[in-house]
Design a protein around this motif. Structure first.
Motif, PDB file in Angstrom:
ATOM      1  N   GLY A 156       5.877  -5.800  -9.911  1.00 30.26           N
ATOM      2  CA  GLY A 156       5.039  -4.614  -9.919  1.00 30.26           C
ATOM      3  C   GLY A 156       4.015  -4.558  -8.812  1.00 30.26           C
ATOM      4  N   SER A 157       4.085  -5.492  -7.854  1.00 25.81           N
ATOM      5  CA  SER A 157       3.113  -5.525  -6.766  1.00 25.81           C
ATOM      6  C   SER A 157       3.365  -4.392  -5.772  1.00 25.81           C
ATOM      7  N   GLU A 158       2.368  -4.136  -4.930  1.00 28.31           N
ATOM      8  CA  GLU A 158       2.416  -3.019  -3.978  1.00 28.31           C
ATOM      9  C   GLU A 158       2.164  -3.530  -2.564  1.00 28.31           C
ATOM     10  N   LEU A 159       2.986  -3.118  -1.619  1.00 29.07           N
ATOM     11  CA  LEU A 159       2.789  -3.473  -0.224  1.00 29.07           C
ATOM     12  C   LEU A 159       1.725  -2.558   0.379  1.00 29.07           C
ATOM     13  N   LEU A 160       0.621  -3.152   0.824  1.00 25.71           N
ATOM     14  CA  LEU A 160      -0.461  -2.371   1.416  1.00 25.71           C
ATOM     15  C   LEU A 160      -0.270  -2.191   2.916  1.00 25.71           C
ATOM     16  N   SER A 161       0.195  -3.238   3.581  1.00 23.57           N
ATOM     17  CA  SER A 161       0.458  -3.148   5.019  1.00 23.57           C
ATOM     18  C   SER A 161       1.409  -4.271   5.401  1.00 23.57           C
ATOM     19  N   SER A 162       2.117  -4.086   6.513  1.00 22.86           N
ATOM     20  CA  SER A 162       3.091  -5.063   6.966  1.00 22.86           C
ATOM     21  C   SER A 162       2.773  -5.496   8.389  1.00 22.86           C
ATOM     22  N   ALA A 163       2.901  -6.800   8.621  1.00 22.22           N
ATOM     23  CA  ALA A 163       2.669  -7.335   9.968  1.00 22.22           C
ATOM     24  C   ALA A 163       3.738  -8.382  10.233  1.00 22.22           C
TER      25      ALA A 163
END
Length: 217
Positions: A194-201
C-alpha cells in the motif's frame, strides 16, 4: 495434516524436491486422475497447480471449482517444506483449506479454475497472493511514503523513506533512509504494501547512502 519427513534423506536438491512435488500431485483413482500443471518454489514453499480430469471423458463436477471448457478443474496447493537434520519434510494443503503463505506467482494463479464461492478460503488466499505480487519493487533512490507508520526497535516511527543499499562483504543489501532522521532501516516487503512512490531517482550509484556516510565522517 501434519509434517511428513523422509528419513532416508533421498531428497537433497531443488531437482529432487520438484520431482517429489510432481509425484505427490500425480495420481489416478478408479474414476479420476490428477496431474501437475505447474510448480514454483518461493523461499522454502512450493506452490502447485494440479488438474483433475474424469477418466471417462465427462466433465468434472466439484463443489468448489467451476468446470473448465475442457471438462477439467485445476486447483492450487501449497507445500511447506524444510530440512531437519538433513531430512526433507513437507506439509501440504489445498487452497480451500486456507493456507497462510501468499506468494504464489500470478502465472500459477492464472492456471487455476474459477471459484464458485467468492467468500471461500481459496478466494481469500488468491487475493492475498495478488496483493503480495502488487507490492512494488522499488529502485535505488525512490522516495516512498508507507501506507502507515512503521514502529522501529527503539520505539520511534518512520513513514517516508528512500530506497538505498548497504554492503556486507560482497553482498549488496536493500535498506531505506528515514526522511526525518537520516538513519538507515531494513524493511520487510510486507511493510511496503500500500505504499506510494513520491519521487524517483534512478542511478547505478547511491547518492542517498553516500550522503549518509559522508555525514558520519
Amino acid at each position: 495434516m501434519g509434517w511428513l519427513f523422509y528419513t532416508d534423506r533421498r531428497i537433497k536438491s531443488y531437482a529432487d524436491e520438484k520431482a517429489e512435488i510432481t509425484r505427490l500431485c500425480t495420481f489416478e483413482g478408479d474414476t479420476r486422475k490428477t496431474e501437475l500443471v505447474k510448480a514454483c518454489k518461493v523461499a522454502s514453499t512450493w506452490y502447485a497447480a494440479a488438474r483433475v480430469t474424469n477418466l471417462d471423458g465427462t466433465a468434472v463436477e466439484d463443489a468448489t471449482y467451476m468446470t473448465d471448457a475442457d471438462g477439467s478443474i485445476t486447483f492450487g496447493a501449497v507445500f511447506l517444506t524444510r530440512y531437519d537434520d538433513g531430512c526433507w519434510g513437507y506439509k501440504d494443503m489445498e487452497e480451500s483449506a486456507g493456507p497462510v503463505e501468499p506468494r504464489a506467482p500470478l502465472s500459477l494463479l492464472a492456471l487455476l479454475s474459477e471459484l464458485k464461492d467468492p467468500d471461500s478460503y481459496a478466494h481469500a488466499w488468491r487475493q492475498r497472493c495478488q496483493d503480495w505480487a502488487a507490492i512494488p519493487d522499488y529502485e535505488e533512490g525512490d522516495k516512498i511514503k508507507l501506507a502507515a507508520p512503521v514502529t522501529l526497535t527503539d520505539g520511534s516511527t518512520c513513514q517516508i523513506v528512500t530506497a538505498t543499499h548497504y554492503r556486507r562483504g560482497r553482498q549488496k543489501r536493500r535498506c531505506y533512509r528515514i526522511e526525518e532522521t537520516g538513519g538507515l532501516v531494513r524493511l520487510s516487503k510486507a511493510s511496503l504494501a500500500g505504499s506510494e512512490l513520491l519521487s524517483s531517482a534512478k542511478g547505478a550509484a547511491s547518492p542517498v547512502l553516500a550522503e549518509f556516510l559522508a555525514g558520519r565522517n
